[in-house]
Design an enzyme around this catalytic site. Sequence first.
Site, PDB file in Angstrom:
ATOM      1  N   TYR A 144     -27.006 -10.329 -18.789  1.00 23.23           N
ATOM      2  CA  TYR A 144     -27.636  -9.944 -19.164  1.00 23.23           C
ATOM      3  C   TYR A 144     -26.481  -8.650 -19.785  1.00 23.23           C
ATOM      4  O   TYR A 144     -27.065  -8.273 -21.499  1.00 23.23           O
ATOM      5  CB  TYR A 144     -28.440  -8.678 -18.426  1.00 23.23           C
ATOM      6  CG  TYR A 144     -29.669  -9.917 -17.785  1.00 23.23           C
ATOM      7  CD1 TYR A 144     -30.364 -10.262 -18.218  1.00 23.23           C
ATOM      8  CD2 TYR A 144     -29.878 -10.182 -16.862  1.00 23.23           C
ATOM      9  CE1 TYR A 144     -32.111 -10.724 -17.704  1.00 23.23           C
ATOM     10  CE2 TYR A 144     -30.726 -10.004 -15.784  1.00 23.23           C
ATOM     11  CZ  TYR A 144     -31.468 -11.094 -16.392  1.00 23.23           C
ATOM     12  OH  TYR A 144     -33.184 -11.648 -15.707  1.00 23.23           O
ATOM     13  N   ASP A 155     -18.753 -16.117 -27.964  1.00 25.62           N
ATOM     14  CA  ASP A 155     -17.772 -15.979 -29.874  1.00 25.62           C
ATOM     15  C   ASP A 155     -16.733 -17.416 -29.899  1.00 25.62           C
ATOM     16  O   ASP A 155     -16.488 -18.318 -30.353  1.00 25.62           O
ATOM     17  CB  ASP A 155     -17.923 -15.827 -30.234  1.00 25.62           C
ATOM     18  CG  ASP A 155     -18.449 -14.459 -30.696  1.00 25.62           C
ATOM     19  OD1 ASP A 155     -19.816 -15.037 -31.320  1.00 25.62           O
ATOM     20  OD2 ASP A 155     -17.839 -13.515 -31.301  1.00 25.62           O
ATOM     21  N   LYS A 158     -26.887   1.787 -49.328  1.00 21.21           N
ATOM     22  CA  LYS A 158     -26.637   2.722 -48.534  1.00 21.21           C
ATOM     23  C   LYS A 158     -25.448   2.265 -46.968  1.00 21.21           C
ATOM     24  O   LYS A 158     -24.708   2.839 -47.247  1.00 21.21           O
ATOM     25  CB  LYS A 158     -27.432   3.617 -48.534  1.00 21.21           C
ATOM     26  CG  LYS A 158     -26.956   5.427 -48.423  1.00 21.21           C
ATOM     27  CD  LYS A 158     -26.290   5.523 -49.536  1.00 21.21           C
ATOM     28  CE  LYS A 158     -27.003   6.217 -50.970  1.00 21.21           C
ATOM     29  NZ  LYS A 158     -26.688   6.969 -51.361  1.00 21.21           N
ATOM     30  N   CYS A 188     -22.945 -28.365 -12.848  1.00 17.24           N
ATOM     31  CA  CYS A 188     -22.640 -27.553 -12.003  1.00 17.24           C
ATOM     32  C   CYS A 188     -23.950 -26.464 -11.196  1.00 17.24           C
ATOM     33  O   CYS A 188     -23.777 -27.411 -10.059  1.00 17.24           O
ATOM     34  CB  CYS A 188     -22.081 -26.083 -12.754  1.00 17.24           C
ATOM     35  SG  CYS A 188     -20.351 -25.055 -12.054  1.00 17.24           S
ATOM     36  N   MET A 241     -26.156 -29.727 -10.360  1.00 17.07           N
ATOM     37  CA  MET A 241     -25.709 -31.079  -9.471  1.00 17.07           C
ATOM     38  C   MET A 241     -25.883 -30.666  -8.414  1.00 17.07           C
ATOM     39  O   MET A 241     -25.848 -30.832  -7.481  1.00 17.07           O
ATOM     40  CB  MET A 241     -24.230 -31.621  -9.743  1.00 17.07           C
ATOM     41  CG  MET A 241     -23.472 -32.145  -8.880  1.00 17.07           C
ATOM     42  SD  MET A 241     -22.675 -30.909  -7.408  1.00 17.07           S
ATOM     43  CE  MET A 241     -21.807 -32.550  -7.351  1.00 17.07           C
ATOM     44  N   ARG A 248     -16.909 -21.872  -7.347  1.00 18.07           N
ATOM     45  CA  ARG A 248     -16.514 -21.853  -5.841  1.00 18.07           C
ATOM     46  C   ARG A 248     -17.627 -22.451  -4.478  1.00 18.07           C
ATOM     47  O   ARG A 248     -15.600 -22.409  -4.013  1.00 18.07           O
ATOM     48  CB  ARG A 248     -16.267 -20.009  -5.530  1.00 18.07           C
ATOM     49  CG  ARG A 248     -15.755 -19.356  -6.651  1.00 18.07           C
ATOM     50  CD  ARG A 248     -16.243 -17.759  -5.409  1.00 18.07           C
ATOM     51  NE  ARG A 248     -16.140 -16.677  -6.316  1.00 18.07           N
ATOM     52  CZ  ARG A 248     -15.027 -16.159  -6.877  1.00 18.07           C
ATOM     53  NH1 ARG A 248     -13.845 -16.141  -6.814  1.00 18.07           N
ATOM     54  NH2 ARG A 248     -15.752 -14.807  -8.035  1.00 18.07           N
ATOM     55  N   HIS A 270     -18.269 -28.394 -16.055  1.00 13.77           N
ATOM     56  CA  HIS A 270     -19.554 -27.838 -17.634  1.00 13.77           C
ATOM     57  C   HIS A 270     -18.838 -28.814 -19.004  1.00 13.77           C
ATOM     58  O   HIS A 270     -18.055 -28.433 -19.770  1.00 13.77           O
ATOM     59  CB  HIS A 270     -18.693 -27.279 -18.436  1.00 13.77           C
ATOM     60  CG  HIS A 270     -19.622 -25.626 -16.380  1.00 13.77           C
ATOM     61  ND1 HIS A 270     -20.950 -25.397 -16.463  1.00 13.77           N
ATOM     62  CD2 HIS A 270     -18.944 -25.275 -14.925  1.00 13.77           C
ATOM     63  CE1 HIS A 270     -21.120 -24.626 -15.541  1.00 13.77           C
ATOM     64  NE2 HIS A 270     -19.734 -24.367 -15.013  1.00 13.77           N
ATOM     65  N   GLU A 311     -21.176 -29.157 -21.131  1.00 14.64           N
ATOM     66  CA  GLU A 311     -21.085 -28.919 -22.019  1.00 14.64           C
ATOM     67  C   GLU A 311     -20.102 -28.347 -22.968  1.00 14.64           C
ATOM     68  O   GLU A 311     -20.671 -27.568 -24.349  1.00 14.64           O
ATOM     69  CB  GLU A 311     -22.517 -27.155 -22.127  1.00 14.64           C
ATOM     70  CG  GLU A 311     -22.331 -26.490 -21.388  1.00 14.64           C
ATOM     71  CD  GLU A 311     -22.295 -26.275 -19.625  1.00 14.64           C
ATOM     72  OE1 GLU A 311     -22.113 -27.056 -19.439  1.00 14.64           O
ATOM     73  OE2 GLU A 311     -21.804 -26.160 -18.941  1.00 14.64           O
TER      74      GLU A 311
HETATM   75  N1  GLN Z   1     -22.376 -20.669  -7.866  1.00 13.92           N
HETATM   76  C1  GLN Z   1     -21.216 -22.307  -7.852  1.00 13.92           C
HETATM   77  C2  GLN Z   1     -20.173 -22.140  -7.692  1.00 13.92           C
HETATM   78  O1  GLN Z   1     -19.866 -21.215  -7.234  1.00 13.92           O
HETATM   79  C3  GLN Z   1     -22.211 -23.140  -8.999  1.00 13.92           C
HETATM   80  C4  GLN Z   1     -21.477 -22.399 -10.782  1.00 13.92           C
HETATM   81  C5  GLN Z   1     -22.052 -22.456 -11.833  1.00 13.92           C
HETATM   82  O2  GLN Z   1     -22.937 -23.160 -12.078  1.00 13.92           O
HETATM   83  N2  GLN Z   1     -20.609 -22.287 -12.549  1.00 13.92           N
HETATM   84  O3  GLN Z   1     -19.891 -23.078  -7.222  1.00 13.92           O
END
Ligand code: GLN
Length: 551
Positions: A54, A71, A189, A381, A384, A462, A507, A509
């Site tokens: 957020y 960015d 301005k 992540c 999955m 983690r 990830h 992406e």
């Molecule tokens: N919370 C999960 C973990 O720490 C997945 C982390 C995530 O989606 N980037 O393993």
Amino acid sequence: MPKFVFVTGGVTSSLGKGITAASLGRILAARGLAVASLKMDPYLNVDPGTMSPYQHGEVFVTEDGAETDLDLGHYERFIDRNVTRASNLTTGQIYNSVIAKERRGDYLGATVQVIPHVTNEIKERIHRVAREQQAEIVVVEVGGTVGDIESLPYLEAIRQFRNDVGKQNVLYIHLTLLPRVATGELKTKPTQHSVRDLRAIGIQPDVVIARADEPIDDDLREKIALFCDVKADNVISEPDAWSIYGVPLMLEDAGLGKIVVEELGLSGAREPDLSEWKALTERIRGARIPLTIGLVGKYIELPDAYLSVAEAVRHAAWAAGCDVKVQWIDSEHLERSDDVEPLVGLDGIVVPGGFGYRGIEGKVKASRFGRERRVPTLGLCMGMQCMVIELARTALGTNDANSTEFDAFTPHPVIDLLPEQRDVGDKGGTMRLGSYPCVLEPGSVAARSYGQPIVLERHRHRFEFNNAYRDLLQSHGMRFTGLSPDGRLVEIAEIPDHPFYLGTQYHPEFKSRPNRPHPLFISFIDAAVSFARSNGRAAEAASRLQELPTL
Ligand code: GLN
């Protein structure tokens, strides 16, 4: 000596400074120049890794494992060059370093002050990115808006920088907004005021980029030139674009590339070759096959939280000729209600990453829907992990199976803390971060998508799949087709007997580029197009995916 372009922002935030800096990077790279980028964020957090989406939107992860500003994702996607940890600087990092030096006694008894100690540290970091990324030109985006208290040390540092490295090596670009008032006129301005603020600090912009809802005319250009003491040709119009990917061509047409090359005497620059980028924009404009991909997240009112995911979906969809709609689906809403209505009619489902228990049950529900109804589903992540939780619950016939992240006392911890995380207390920068290899099982959807046996992908987690449950899930149709080289850590889970049901612990992406969509997203979109066609939705058939070079 590399050249440096500093991009500051005036009037308001959210003008697209990151997109503008990234687009400038693209048009300079199109001239054969080695471009590095740097985002300077004036907040006290060391990095955005500990901030709520957020507050900050997505946390972008670099190859070398830095948690950075979103960015940097724009920079990589536009410039098509990996950035490094050095590309994101925050006030927290600067103060950390200054205070560490003070404690070591490096300042030899001096009173440690914002000027020169903090400003020197900022300047050193600007040089570092140029050095580490072997840049001919560095595009530096100064976060915040001129007039913010937090930005002052940065503005002072970039003012000094020009004297340090010579006027011929530095260019200041100021990006501002021309608001439209009730009479329908665009007003200059606020721009005059923000340039006046900059000049009071000692920075005279060389170029003013005027954001407005429409292109600005010559009268406005001359007015800005006169009041801001900038050449009329150096007042660039940047109207709202039809797509962020249209901005590099717009800025090139407005002459920005030429101005930067000439003002800085960039002798190594050749004629710009933006043909690949033009082909990309034509592909986006020509995409006709309607496709709806649902993204099941808990920050759906804030699409920036899933920025790279949505972009990766778009890149692959455009390559397949699809006019894709990313449908945001609130996982908390799914969790609360009994119906699955928001999931009906989707051509594909993406369950993206996330942290914490809130909204998890909605993601598990979406995973179940995707698996049972045979909708192409991609889990990223935590996505999955939700696929694994869902199948384990089905296999065991109990809703008790869970991740220990969400239920510390679950009797079936199918997702559990990584062993190396057990003694980790600090939250900042301590996850399993950055690029790690993943070995693919020959013949799997993953291996066929990538077309190579081993891949490097970026991580931020983690928790991991608990190997004690491998046999159980395998006996229910799941295969673990991507593993760490030692075979211990599950990187990819897929269900072969499904049109597309695949989750990655990493990830993907982050590595998708508009001109080089990610292989897994290509396969996912391919399956989504087939699914849409089998449901009579995509009447206009996508005969086959266009052959694009992949990563
Ligand atoms: N919370 C999960 C973990 O720490 C997945 C982390 C995530 O989606 N980037 O393993």
